[in-house]
Design a protein around this motif. Sequence first.
Motif, PDB file in Angstrom:
ATOM      1  N   ASP A 136      35.782  -9.481  52.427  1.00 37.34           N
ATOM      2  CA  ASP A 136      37.224  -9.358  52.614  1.00 37.34           C
ATOM      3  C   ASP A 136      38.018 -10.242  51.657  1.00 37.34           C
ATOM      4  O   ASP A 136      39.203 -10.500  51.888  1.00 37.34           O
ATOM      5  CB  ASP A 136      37.594  -9.713  54.058  1.00 37.34           C
ATOM      6  N   LYS A 137      37.367 -10.687  50.577  1.00 39.13           N
ATOM      7  CA  LYS A 137      38.041 -11.645  49.704  1.00 39.13           C
ATOM      8  C   LYS A 137      37.637 -11.430  48.250  1.00 39.13           C
ATOM      9  O   LYS A 137      36.455 -11.307  47.928  1.00 39.13           O
ATOM     10  CB  LYS A 137      37.695 -13.071  50.126  1.00 39.13           C
ATOM     11  N   THR A 138      38.642 -11.398  47.374  1.00 39.16           N
ATOM     12  CA  THR A 138      38.390 -11.386  45.942  1.00 39.16           C
ATOM     13  C   THR A 138      38.940 -12.667  45.329  1.00 39.16           C
ATOM     14  O   THR A 138      39.901 -13.243  45.829  1.00 39.16           O
ATOM     15  CB  THR A 138      39.046 -10.170  45.257  1.00 39.16           C
ATOM     16  N   SER A 139      38.301 -13.092  44.270  1.00 40.18           N
ATOM     17  CA  SER A 139      38.708 -14.307  43.565  1.00 40.18           C
ATOM     18  C   SER A 139      39.049 -13.955  42.124  1.00 40.18           C
ATOM     19  O   SER A 139      38.296 -14.250  41.195  1.00 40.18           O
ATOM     20  CB  SER A 139      37.599 -15.357  43.627  1.00 40.18           C
ATOM     21  N   GLY A 140      40.166 -13.274  41.927  1.00 38.28           N
ATOM     22  CA  GLY A 140      40.606 -12.907  40.592  1.00 38.28           C
ATOM     23  C   GLY A 140      39.743 -11.838  39.959  1.00 38.28           C
ATOM     24  O   GLY A 140      39.057 -11.060  40.634  1.00 38.28           O
ATOM     25  N   THR A 141      39.792 -11.783  38.625  1.00 35.99           N
ATOM     26  CA  THR A 141      39.038 -10.792  37.865  1.00 35.99           C
ATOM     27  C   THR A 141      38.306 -11.468  36.716  1.00 35.99           C
ATOM     28  O   THR A 141      38.634 -12.581  36.311  1.00 35.99           O
ATOM     29  CB  THR A 141      39.965  -9.702  37.289  1.00 35.99           C
ATOM     30  N   LYS A 142      37.323 -10.780  36.190  1.00 42.13           N
ATOM     31  CA  LYS A 142      36.639 -11.170  34.963  1.00 42.13           C
ATOM     32  C   LYS A 142      36.776 -10.021  33.971  1.00 42.13           C
ATOM     33  O   LYS A 142      36.888  -8.853  34.355  1.00 42.13           O
ATOM     34  CB  LYS A 142      35.158 -11.470  35.218  1.00 42.13           C
ATOM     35  N   GLY A 143      36.752 -10.352  32.686  1.00 38.36           N
ATOM     36  CA  GLY A 143      36.971  -9.338  31.670  1.00 38.36           C
ATOM     37  C   GLY A 143      35.797  -9.162  30.731  1.00 38.36           C
ATOM     38  O   GLY A 143      34.923 -10.039  30.603  1.00 38.36           O
ATOM     39  N   GLU A 144      35.809  -8.016  30.076  1.00 33.75           N
ATOM     40  CA  GLU A 144      34.778  -7.726  29.063  1.00 33.75           C
ATOM     41  C   GLU A 144      35.453  -6.967  27.925  1.00 33.75           C
ATOM     42  O   GLU A 144      36.110  -5.936  28.152  1.00 33.75           O
ATOM     43  CB  GLU A 144      33.653  -6.907  29.673  1.00 33.75           C
ATOM     44  N   PHE A 145      35.296  -7.471  26.710  1.00 33.94           N
ATOM     45  CA  PHE A 145      35.815  -6.790  25.522  1.00 33.94           C
ATOM     46  C   PHE A 145      34.635  -6.173  24.779  1.00 33.94           C
ATOM     47  O   PHE A 145      33.642  -6.851  24.478  1.00 33.94           O
ATOM     48  CB  PHE A 145      36.550  -7.762  24.606  1.00 33.94           C
ATOM     49  N   THR A 146      34.755  -4.869  24.494  1.00 28.08           N
ATOM     50  CA  THR A 146      33.678  -4.132  23.820  1.00 28.08           C
ATOM     51  C   THR A 146      34.203  -3.510  22.543  1.00 28.08           C
ATOM     52  O   THR A 146      35.287  -2.905  22.532  1.00 28.08           O
ATOM     53  CB  THR A 146      33.131  -3.017  24.730  1.00 28.08           C
ATOM     54  N   LEU A 147      33.449  -3.642  21.479  1.00 28.27           N
ATOM     55  CA  LEU A 147      33.696  -2.927  20.229  1.00 28.27           C
ATOM     56  C   LEU A 147      32.483  -2.038  19.979  1.00 28.27           C
ATOM     57  O   LEU A 147      31.365  -2.537  19.849  1.00 28.27           O
ATOM     58  CB  LEU A 147      33.903  -3.890  19.067  1.00 28.27           C
ATOM     59  N   GLN A 148      32.720  -0.736  19.952  1.00 27.60           N
ATOM     60  CA  GLN A 148      31.627   0.230  19.783  1.00 27.60           C
ATOM     61  C   GLN A 148      31.676   0.876  18.405  1.00 27.60           C
ATOM     62  O   GLN A 148      32.743   1.283  17.937  1.00 27.60           O
ATOM     63  CB  GLN A 148      31.707   1.327  20.834  1.00 27.60           C
ATOM     64  N   LEU A 149      30.524   0.988  17.778  1.00 30.27           N
ATOM     65  CA  LEU A 149      30.347   1.716  16.526  1.00 30.27           C
ATOM     66  C   LEU A 149      29.533   2.964  16.838  1.00 30.27           C
ATOM     67  O   LEU A 149      28.403   2.868  17.297  1.00 30.27           O
ATOM     68  CB  LEU A 149      29.626   0.845  15.493  1.00 30.27           C
ATOM     69  N   GLN A 150      30.111   4.138  16.591  1.00 32.95           N
ATOM     70  CA  GLN A 150      29.422   5.400  16.916  1.00 32.95           C
ATOM     71  C   GLN A 150      29.279   6.271  15.685  1.00 32.95           C
ATOM     72  O   GLN A 150      30.220   6.470  14.933  1.00 32.95           O
ATOM     73  CB  GLN A 150      30.180   6.169  17.987  1.00 32.95           C
ATOM     74  N   ILE A 151      28.068   6.798  15.533  1.00 30.56           N
ATOM     75  CA  ILE A 151      27.784   7.817  14.525  1.00 30.56           C
ATOM     76  C   ILE A 151      26.986   8.927  15.205  1.00 30.56           C
ATOM     77  O   ILE A 151      26.057   8.648  15.966  1.00 30.56           O
ATOM     78  CB  ILE A 151      26.940   7.260  13.358  1.00 30.56           C
ATOM     79  N   TYR A 152      27.364  10.171  14.961  1.00 31.83           N
ATOM     80  CA  TYR A 152      26.473  11.265  15.393  1.00 31.83           C
ATOM     81  C   TYR A 152      26.548  12.420  14.410  1.00 31.83           C
ATOM     82  O   TYR A 152      27.584  12.686  13.800  1.00 31.83           O
ATOM     83  CB  TYR A 152      26.746  11.668  16.829  1.00 31.83           C
ATOM     84  N   LEU A 153      25.423  13.053  14.243  1.00 38.83           N
ATOM     85  CA  LEU A 153      25.286  14.163  13.299  1.00 38.83           C
ATOM     86  C   LEU A 153      24.704  15.375  14.014  1.00 38.83           C
ATOM     87  O   LEU A 153      23.892  15.227  14.918  1.00 38.83           O
ATOM     88  CB  LEU A 153      24.353  13.779  12.146  1.00 38.83           C
TER      89      LEU A 153
END
Length: 459
Positions: free
Chosen positions: A442-459
């Motif tokens: 019944d209790k939350t203590s703020g938030t945590k974050g995540e920063f993602t940089l994705q490199l995508q290649i598809y053929l």
Amino acid sequence: MKKIITIALLALTWSSGFCQGSPEYGSGMKFTLNEDGSKYMRFIAWNQIWLRSTQMNPGTMIADEPSTKSTDIGNRRLRFLIQAQLSKRYMIVAHFGINNQSFDTGGASGGSGTGGYGVGKKPGMFFHDAWNEYTLVLPEKDKKFSLSLGGGLHYYMGLSRITMASTLNMLMVDEPIFNWPLIDNSDQFGRQMGLFAKGKYGKFEYRVSFNKPYSTNIAPVNVTDAANAVAVDNSGNTEWSKAGYFEYQFLDSESNVLPYKVGSYLGTKRIFNLGAGFYNAQDGTRTSVNSQIEKHDIKLFAADAFVDMPVGKKANKMAITAYSVFYNYDFGPNYLRNIGIMNVGISDPNFTGTKALAGAGNAQATIGTGTIWYTQAGFLLPCKAEKPKIRVQPFGAYTRKNFEALDKASSQFDVGANFFLDGHHAKVTTQYSARPIYTAVDKTSGTKGEFTLQLQIYL
């Protein structure tokens, strides 16, 4: 990390002068086997590399060191798909690869410590899909109705559009994971073995399947009060599951040759779809009350809407993409799964503070009995350059979770942008994601974050 964010903002600023060239790659690496092209083999290969900066949950250590944050690089997906159309009616699909390889997780089974099979090294390649398909009623121009039947390890899992999402052209850096509610418990990375039928009737598209879920055997914790019972995945001699997804495509029709649903067409189509789906598995979970075992059905339902179309002046090449889905999940009483994608953190036994209820690393309450509302939207910025080089698509997502096992509902968000060098075939994606930290039901203590940089290649 500040430098990475600065570069992303500069790219956003320059987007009006440098825009993406080719929004589509066509059929990719395709080799015809006869003169009329009805027999062919098609190959698709793709790789998604993640660079991340993550705030760890309280009570985390990485390897043997207490940690509050982490920076890493990982191989989120490395895949290869083969589609063999042996005639107009007969098709074989094989899709294999690896997922979630980091510097200390995702390595070969049994790998540990230091050396040739140390942690994170030599991950096991496995099949994601392997099925045969036969078309009983061909989707010819003069026929409204089409029907194909198939069997094997398949992705026709019903429920929602993003339960069958393509990972090649997502709007966000990734799907929210709860769209694959059985992930690696009673399925194999979003797939089950079974039989399926698919087809269309005019603008109406249908997909149904009858599958044998993978057996699960998590032992339920015995309680004396039924109100405290917690359902866990324990199917024993698994009953067959049933799944389906039904969709009406009001504007342009989408291809259903393969099951993978497109995340963003970048304005190359005019799409407005409404859909609904389900998944049901009898006796999929168990609880224990006063040492008496009770079995529970897994009953999952969803309804969603998808929009993707060009907007504004045609010369500006702008487009919107939006998707919203509502899930109603019933896995049995108080069922809850905490998941962290490519999680490099483990529990610190010496931590003296209040630990996160979800566990260590970037884990969070992801799947459970209750409801989830998820919405994502993106906007492809205008482009007027004659010879474009990059396009930018800012996006955002909102999630509202209300799980029976937690007395307090939660909200969370994701924001970021796609930088298209050659459509989805060569793109860079940046995303910041916030997750709530539960320290009690019944209790939350703020938030945590995540920063993602994705490199995508598809053929």
